[in-house]
Design an enzyme around this catalytic site. Structure first.
Site, PDB file in Angstrom:
ATOM      1  N   LEU A 196     -96.011 -17.632 -68.893  1.00 51.86           N
ATOM      2  CA  LEU A 196     -94.692 -17.850 -68.312  1.00 51.86           C
ATOM      3  C   LEU A 196     -94.811 -19.045 -67.374  1.00 51.86           C
ATOM      4  O   LEU A 196     -95.798 -19.151 -66.639  1.00 51.86           O
ATOM      5  CB  LEU A 196     -94.219 -16.617 -67.540  1.00 51.86           C
ATOM      6  CG  LEU A 196     -93.926 -15.359 -68.375  1.00 51.86           C
ATOM      7  CD1 LEU A 196     -93.684 -14.160 -67.475  1.00 51.86           C
ATOM      8  CD2 LEU A 196     -92.729 -15.580 -69.300  1.00 51.86           C
ATOM      9  N   ASP A 197     -93.822 -19.933 -67.385  1.00 57.93           N
ATOM     10  CA  ASP A 197     -93.949 -21.126 -66.562  1.00 57.93           C
ATOM     11  C   ASP A 197     -93.710 -20.836 -65.086  1.00 57.93           C
ATOM     12  O   ASP A 197     -93.452 -19.696 -64.693  1.00 57.93           O
ATOM     13  CB  ASP A 197     -93.055 -22.264 -67.080  1.00 57.93           C
ATOM     14  CG  ASP A 197     -91.564 -22.001 -66.867  1.00 57.93           C
ATOM     15  OD1 ASP A 197     -91.216 -21.097 -66.084  1.00 57.93           O
ATOM     16  OD2 ASP A 197     -90.748 -22.710 -67.488  1.00 57.93           O
ATOM     17  N   LEU A 198     -93.792 -21.866 -64.281  1.00 62.92           N
ATOM     18  CA  LEU A 198     -93.739 -21.717 -62.820  1.00 62.92           C
ATOM     19  C   LEU A 198     -92.516 -20.948 -62.344  1.00 62.92           C
ATOM     20  O   LEU A 198     -92.608 -20.078 -61.472  1.00 62.92           O
ATOM     21  CB  LEU A 198     -93.770 -23.109 -62.179  1.00 62.92           C
ATOM     22  CG  LEU A 198     -93.730 -23.169 -60.650  1.00 62.92           C
ATOM     23  CD1 LEU A 198     -95.029 -22.633 -60.060  1.00 62.92           C
ATOM     24  CD2 LEU A 198     -93.469 -24.594 -60.174  1.00 62.92           C
ATOM     25  N   SER A 243     -90.471 -18.993 -64.214  1.00 63.11           N
ATOM     26  CA  SER A 243     -90.149 -17.797 -64.985  1.00 63.11           C
ATOM     27  C   SER A 243     -90.858 -16.597 -64.375  1.00 63.11           C
ATOM     28  O   SER A 243     -91.846 -16.731 -63.657  1.00 63.11           O
ATOM     29  CB  SER A 243     -90.555 -17.972 -66.449  1.00 63.11           C
ATOM     30  OG  SER A 243     -89.854 -19.041 -67.030  1.00 63.11           O
ATOM     31  N   ARG A 266     -91.504 -23.413 -73.628  1.00 66.55           N
ATOM     32  CA  ARG A 266     -90.235 -23.461 -72.891  1.00 66.55           C
ATOM     33  C   ARG A 266     -89.031 -23.390 -73.828  1.00 66.55           C
ATOM     34  O   ARG A 266     -88.013 -24.066 -73.646  1.00 66.55           O
ATOM     35  CB  ARG A 266     -90.177 -24.735 -72.042  1.00 66.55           C
ATOM     36  CG  ARG A 266     -91.261 -24.800 -70.968  1.00 66.55           C
ATOM     37  CD  ARG A 266     -91.283 -26.141 -70.277  1.00 66.55           C
ATOM     38  NE  ARG A 266     -90.022 -26.430 -69.601  1.00 66.55           N
ATOM     39  CZ  ARG A 266     -89.688 -26.024 -68.384  1.00 66.55           C
ATOM     40  NH1 ARG A 266     -90.560 -25.308 -67.680  1.00 66.55           N
ATOM     41  NH2 ARG A 266     -88.530 -26.335 -67.859  1.00 66.55           N
TER      42      ARG A 266
END
Length: 337
Positions: free
Chosen positions: A168-170, A172, A254
């Site tokens: 999961l990105d920063l 999320s 993403r």
């Protein structure tokens, strides 16, 4: 005859070696007895040599060692180790019919363990799956050159080499799975398995009926190819924002943010709520727990199936190698959402 010879003749017959002590003469001749006590040298006490402790006998090769009960419960996916300690002290756990009253009790392979009267089946393998509720503002690598915080500041588990199942990105948040099983991780991430991942998404602006129909019937075209029809449901409209639930069956970088970007809409919040049928539930942000046996079986089933161009042994080896390289380079797979 000299006086010295007379003394030699006067020695007792029992002193055949000539080394027995003689009584000193009044004139000071002869050897004086030592005034040092036993255990002294030069007036300094001599410390006795320490006996090296006996090394404990090792278990026979192939024998399974006993483990502490709270650790055993965590390994079976019943609860975390800390939660295990709590339920033990609450007298909810029994071994072979006897209630456990204190910590420190160990479990043998053939013991029957029950929690609240329910038998806990021991897993035949040592694989562990950890569920972590990732908060916003953390990245999913071991370290970061930019000094940003990582999930491992909060994720402190007994298993040092956990493989992340996707990322999961920063910005999320939500459910992140990690496991010690390379083959399981590889299977859950492989696109041919089509393992579902479900997200709750807050979008700035109102999604029109036409946009929703496009997503569900055609999908959108992205830089890395079309998405095809998507599983999207509009939940509610609040204050000019739209809340939707979206389920994907692939892990592109993403992807959700890019889908809404293509519609000129911006994602304000992105929360993963399930992966492979395992639900985030009420797990608090920043906390983790191991999967229950039922959850573990659901993930195992989701990960199994035909892989194109790879057999089970190859996929496990590839996943382990990828995890080791990623740990060395901090180059883990791109964030899915």
């Amino acid at each position: 005859m000299s006086q010295a010879k007379g003394r030699r003749k006067g020695r007792p017959s029992s002193c055949s070696s000539g080394r027995c002590a003689t009584t000193p003469s009044k004139s000071g001749g002869g050897r004086k007895p030592s005034s040092r006590k036993k255990g002294e040298r030069g007036g300094v006490k001599i410390q006795p040599k320490r006996q090296s402790p006996r090394r404990q006998a090792t278990a026979p090769k192939g024998a399974v060692a006993e483990v502490r009960l709270q650790k055993w419960l965590a390994e079976q996916g019943v609860c975390s180790r800390r939660e295990g300690e709590k339920i033990i002290l609450e007298k909810r756990v029994s071994i072979n019919g006897s209630i456990v009253h204190e910590l420190g009790v160990k479990v043998a392979p053939k013991d029957e363990v029950r929690v609240d009267g329910r038998i806990i089946q021991q897993r035949r393998d040592a694989s562990v799956v950890v569920m972590f509720h990732k908060p916003r503002g953390l990245i999913c690598t071991k370290s970061d050159p930019q000094g940003r915080r990582t999930i491992y500041e909060l994720l402190r588990t007994p298993w040092p080499r956990l493989i992340s199942v996707g990322r999961l990105d920063l910005n999320s948040e939500g459910l992140l799975l990690l496991t010690t099983d390379g083959a399981l991780a590889h299977g859950l991430m492989h696109p041919s398995r089509e393992v579902p991942r479900t997200y709750r998404v807050k979008v700035r602006g109102v999604i029109t009926k036409e946009q929703l129909q496009q997503l569900t019937t055609e999908g959108v075209e992205l830089e890395d190819g079309p998405t095809g029809p998507l599983d999207v449901k509009l939940d509610q409209l609040t204050g000019g924002n739209s809340w939707v639930t979206m389920t994907l069956k692939e892990g592109r970088n993403r992807e959700i943010r890019r889908i809404f970007d293509s519609l000129k809409l911006t994602v304000a919040r992105l929360l993963r709520v399930s992966y492979g049928g395992v639900e985030l539930g009420e797990l608090p942000a920043g906390q983790w727990r191991t999967c229950t046996p039922d959850e573990w079986r659901a993930l195992k089933q989701a990960s199994e199936g035909s892989l194109i161009g790879a057999d089970e042994g190859e996929e496990g080896d590839a996943a382990e190698a990828s995890a080791q390289e990623g740990a060395a380079r901090d180059d883990t797979p791109a964030a899915e959402a």
